[in-house]
Design an enzyme around this catalytic site. Sequence first.
Site, PDB file in Angstrom:
ATOM      1  CG  ASN A   1      -5.617   1.541   0.789  1.00  0.00           C
ATOM      2  OD1 ASN A   1      -4.587   2.194   0.613  1.00  0.00           O
ATOM      3  ND2 ASN A   1      -6.368   1.130  -0.215  1.00  0.00           N
TER       4      ASN A   1
ATOM      5  CB  THR B   1     -12.282  -1.462  -1.699  1.00  0.00           C
ATOM      6  OG1 THR B   1     -12.239  -1.870  -0.327  1.00  0.00           O
ATOM      7  CG2 THR B   1     -13.708  -1.316  -2.180  1.00  0.00           C
TER       8      THR B   1
ATOM      9  CD  GLU C   1     -15.836  -4.363  12.021  1.00  0.00           C
ATOM     10  OE1 GLU C   1     -16.343  -4.558  10.898  1.00  0.00           O
ATOM     11  OE2 GLU C   1     -14.799  -3.710  12.184  1.00  0.00           O
TER      12      GLU C   1
HETATM   13  C1  LIG Z   1     -11.764  -2.191  11.396  1.00  0.00           C
HETATM   14  N1  LIG Z   1     -12.602  -3.153  10.808  1.00  0.00           N
HETATM   15  C2  LIG Z   1     -13.048  -3.112   9.511  1.00  0.00           C
HETATM   16  N2  LIG Z   1     -14.336  -3.456   9.285  1.00  0.00           N
HETATM   17  C3  LIG Z   1     -14.861  -3.388   8.039  1.00  0.00           C
HETATM   18  N3  LIG Z   1     -14.169  -2.991   6.964  1.00  0.00           N
HETATM   19  C4  LIG Z   1     -12.885  -2.653   7.134  1.00  0.00           C
HETATM   20  C5  LIG Z   1     -12.255  -2.711   8.402  1.00  0.00           C
HETATM   21  N4  LIG Z   1     -10.962  -2.354   8.257  1.00  0.00           N
HETATM   22  C6  LIG Z   1     -10.817  -2.055   6.928  1.00  0.00           C
HETATM   23  N5  LIG Z   1     -11.972  -2.220   6.262  1.00  0.00           N
HETATM   24  C7  LIG Z   1     -12.274  -1.960   4.831  1.00  0.00           C
HETATM   25  O1  LIG Z   1     -11.053  -1.910   4.108  1.00  0.00           O
HETATM   26  C8  LIG Z   1     -10.876  -0.612   3.515  1.00  0.00           C
HETATM   27  C9  LIG Z   1      -9.407  -0.245   3.561  1.00  0.00           C
HETATM   28  O2  LIG Z   1      -8.659  -1.104   2.725  1.00  0.00           O
HETATM   29  P1  LIG Z   1      -8.780  -1.089   1.118  1.00  0.00           P
HETATM   30  O3  LIG Z   1      -8.990   0.337   0.682  1.00  0.00           O
HETATM   31  O4  LIG Z   1      -9.932  -1.964   0.750  1.00  0.00           O
HETATM   32  O5  LIG Z   1      -7.452  -1.636   0.690  1.00  0.00           O
HETATM   33  C10 LIG Z   1     -11.748   0.314   4.348  1.00  0.00           C
HETATM   34  O6  LIG Z   1     -12.132   1.482   3.643  1.00  0.00           O
HETATM   35  C11 LIG Z   1     -12.943  -0.592   4.667  1.00  0.00           C
HETATM   36  O7  LIG Z   1     -13.843  -0.636   3.579  1.00  0.00           O
END
Ligand SMILES: CNc1ncnc2c1ncn2[C@@H]1O[C@H](COP(=O)(O)O)[C@@H](O)[C@H]1O
Length: 270
Positions: free
Chosen positions: A21, A102, A231
């Site tokens: 996402n 997720t 991070e």
């Molecule tokens: C910018 N740095 C970051 N740090 C931590 N988590 C991140 C992220 N970027 C994305 N996500 C994680 O990935 C989810 C979106 O993709 P999916 O719904 O899983 O496919 C976000 O909601 C977050 O939980």
Amino acid sequence: MEREMEWWISMPKVELHAHLNGSIRDSTLLEFAKALGEKGVILFSDVEHVIRKNDRSLNEVFKLFDLIHIITTDHTKVTRITKEVVEDFASENVIYLELRTTPKRNDSIGMSKRSYMEAVVKGLRAVDAVDVNFAPHYLGEGNPLKFGPVSDICNGTTKRKIFVRLLLSIDRRETTADAMETVKLALEMRDQGVVGIDLSGNPTVGDWMTFLPALKFAREQGLSITLHCGEVPNPKEIQAMLEFLPERVGHACFFKEDHWENAKSSKIPV
Ligand SMILES: CNc1ncnc2c1ncn2[C@@H]1O[C@H](COP(=O)(O)O)[C@@H](O)[C@H]1O
């Protein structure tokens, strides 16, 4: 500049940190948002500028993800996004992609973590612009990944090939039980390209130790672990995460010298 870009695109690449996402085409996101706007679910004018904005703070990034999840999370959309994301990476000559997402439950539309993941796998199967290899196979001496174009014997064309491996993410907002459910799902989906577990989500939220039982169980069962690490400045968490010896860490923005040395000596790719 343009020629330089062409050169970068033409280089075969491995992508070890893609969030499903987080990799959606803007055009697709805007199309979905517009449709939801027309149904009165969201106010498109409010959402449009958030999607189009370029520079975002960490908090804005996570607000955007919450919005993206409202816009995208139904089975058909998840399938379409997956197909497009893989095609987009392949078009930039990514030949090996570790794609994480997720698994989400949304009772109001009959979505379980499993059905969400099935929609992702359906998206992988739907790709036809490139040849997608996501079936697991033994990687060892004498059986390496075979990169390079494949021939489509039926119509005499040559298709690019991309290897995709799936990781199931645990969001730091989740509970220990949620995380364990995700790990069990990953284990059940090993024959569909799932190779590991990722810990991600807003790094200012929650405590990674909440997920340690699930991460340890995943490892015992042979899944690989990747952790979002460093991070934000949190040296204690960084140190503890490195001591866990994950197969990969992501971000590492606030690593100090000793963290880098630790990651290097443990051969943990960032
Ligand atoms: C910018 N740095 C970051 N740090 C931590 N988590 C991140 C992220 N970027 C994305 N996500 C994680 O990935 C989810 C979106 O993709 P999916 O719904 O899983 O496919 C976000 O909601 C977050 O939980």
